[in-house]
Design an enzyme around this catalytic site. Structure first.
Site, short mmCIF file in Angstrom:
data_model
loop_
_atom_site.label_atom_id
_atom_site.label_comp_id
_atom_site.label_asym_id
_atom_site.label_seq_id
_atom_site.Cartn_x
_atom_site.Cartn_y
_atom_site.Cartn_z
N GLU A 1 12.78 -4.36 -5.48
CA GLU A 1 11.96 -4.55 -6.67
C GLU A 1 12.73 -4.38 -7.97
O GLU A 1 12.29 -4.82 -9.02
CB GLU A 1 10.82 -3.52 -6.70
CG GLU A 1 9.74 -3.69 -5.67
CD GLU A 1 8.57 -2.78 -5.97
OE1 GLU A 1 8.30 -2.55 -7.17
OE2 GLU A 1 7.93 -2.30 -5.04
N GLU B 1 10.78 9.06 -14.58
CA GLU B 1 11.32 10.35 -14.15
C GLU B 1 11.96 10.25 -12.77
O GLU B 1 13.04 10.80 -12.53
CB GLU B 1 10.20 11.40 -14.15
CG GLU B 1 9.63 11.75 -15.53
CD GLU B 1 8.67 10.70 -16.06
OE1 GLU B 1 8.31 10.79 -17.24
OE2 GLU B 1 8.29 9.77 -15.30
N SER C 1 0.88 3.91 -3.26
CA SER C 1 0.27 4.99 -4.04
C SER C 1 -1.10 5.38 -3.47
O SER C 1 -1.83 4.54 -2.94
CB SER C 1 0.10 4.56 -5.49
OG SER C 1 1.35 4.24 -6.07
N GLY D 1 0.82 -1.21 0.00
CA GLY D 1 0.00 0.00 0.00
C GLY D 1 0.85 1.25 0.00
O GLY D 1 1.21 1.76 1.07
#
Length: 378
Positions: free
Chosen positions: A247, A365, A132, A130
């Site tokens: 990740e 970005e 975003s 959890g």
């Protein structure tokens, strides 16, 4: 200036046997549909995950005390590489095995570790992350989901979005604001929340292919015990960003479109097409380079090093590679050919979903900013 240094990978002696073990499991229980085999680490099949757990192929590097198997990082790398190259449906356990289990082992209290880690290793407990929130874009620090102390526990309210696998998960590790009035990276903590806790609800987000991988997760007056706090109160930002580094360098960062590449090889085998042969050569060389970079990160992790910058580079380059494959195939192959039906189906699926590859684990970005800082360029 720090740069990416690759090194020869000393693959374990057990690698050939592990590869054969994985291939046998995939042949017996894996996915047959070529479209579903693409981007397979988002495709959940709890039964397949349990088979991997029974075979000792989950929690491979974890302590035996918590259900693990105390094998090496490179042995685990061999297994996940084989699973992804075959397009196995590993989405149910993927997050739990890759990052939630290691995070619990590192920071969890004994109650959390005993409850969740052995079940993950058995392929019986799945996790989601959890992070975003709505209207936040890539600004992870704009957390509004809040936990407030109430007696000897906490009460949680808020919402998370784009939560991969929440609909099949047994718990969520959520980053929330635990200090009233705090801003940005300050006053954040992580909590481990069982998905069946009263007040937790999940709403599906269906993507443009009709697939259900993402979700919204709502927390309405969710009551949690003190033991739900993961790690140190107020250190959530540091913990969550360290978790993200787990990740970024695995083979899932360049193998999401590998099923399409293999279909291209099969299709081109019956054609005398120099352009297709050149494309296959180019994609093979790129994949081999990315594999060396990714495995080098795994080697450094096995030595106890922290190759966070190198991992971020692998993610950025790998995302570019796996996003480019469907575009290059579309441009080079005659997808109207009757022999290209499977190639066309997989290509069209990946053309729709591959733009999202550079969002997961940090947008391009954000990733380029991290790389620039690591190289001393900003």
């Amino acid at each position: 200036m720090q740069t990416f240094v690759t090194e020869a990978v000393d693959w374990p002696e057990t690698a050939p046997a592990l590869r054969e073990q994985v291939r046998a499991l995939v042949a017996a229980y894996g996915e047959r549909d070529p479209v579903r085999r693409a981007n397979s680490w988002t495709k959940a099949n709890p039964q397949f995950s349990k088979k991997l757990g029974e075979a000792g192929l989950l929690g491979m590097t974890w302590p035996k005390e918590y259900g693990g198997h105390e094998r090496s990082q490179l042995e685990r790398y061999v297994v996940i590489e084989e699973l992804l190259a075959a397009g196995a449906p590993v989405g149910a356990h993927w997050i739990a095995d890759r990052q939630s289990g290691p995070l619990l082992l590192r920071l969890g209290n004994e109650e959390l570790k005993r409850r969740w880690v052995p079940a993950i290793a058995r392929g019986e407990a799945f996790a989601c992350i959890g992070l975003s929130e709505p209207n936040s874009g890539s600004d992870l620090a704009s957390v509004r989901t809040a936990a407030r102390r109430d007696g000897d526990g906490w009460v949680l309210n808020g919402q998370k979005v784009w939560t991969t696998g929440a609909h099949v998960s047994h718990f969520i590790i959520a980053l929330v604001r635990s200090e009233a009035g705090s801003e940005r990276q300050q006053g954040l903590s992580q909590f481990v929340i069982p998905m069946d806790t009263p007040g937790v609800s999940v709403k599906p987000i269906i993507d443009l292919t009709g697939a259900h991988e993402f979700n919204e997760v709502f927390f309405e007056d969710v009551r949690l015990p003190e033991t739900a706090l993961l790690g140190t109160e107020g250190e959530g930002w540091k913990q969550a960003t360290a978790e993200l580094s787990l990740e970024r360098a695995g083979p899932e960062r360049y193998l999401s479109s590998m099923v399409l590449f293999l279909e291209l090889v099969r299709y081109a085998g019956a054609k005398q097409d120099m352009a297709l042969q050149q494309l296959i050569g180019r994609l093979t060389a790129d994949a081999w380079t990315l594999r060396l970079m990714s495995a080098s990160v795994a080697t450094k992790l096995a030595r106890g090093e922290d190759p966070a910058l190198e991992a971020t580079m692998v993610k950025d380059l790998g995302n570019s590679y796996e996003q480019a494959i469907p575009q290059l195939v579309q441009a080079a192959a005659d997808l109207g050919d009757t022999d290209a039906a499977t190639l066309r189906d997989v290509c069209f699926y990946l053309l729709q979903v591959s733009p999202s590859f550079s969002l997961r684990g940090g947008t391009r970005e954000i990733i380029k900013g991290i790389i620039a800082r690591g190289l001393g360029l900003r």
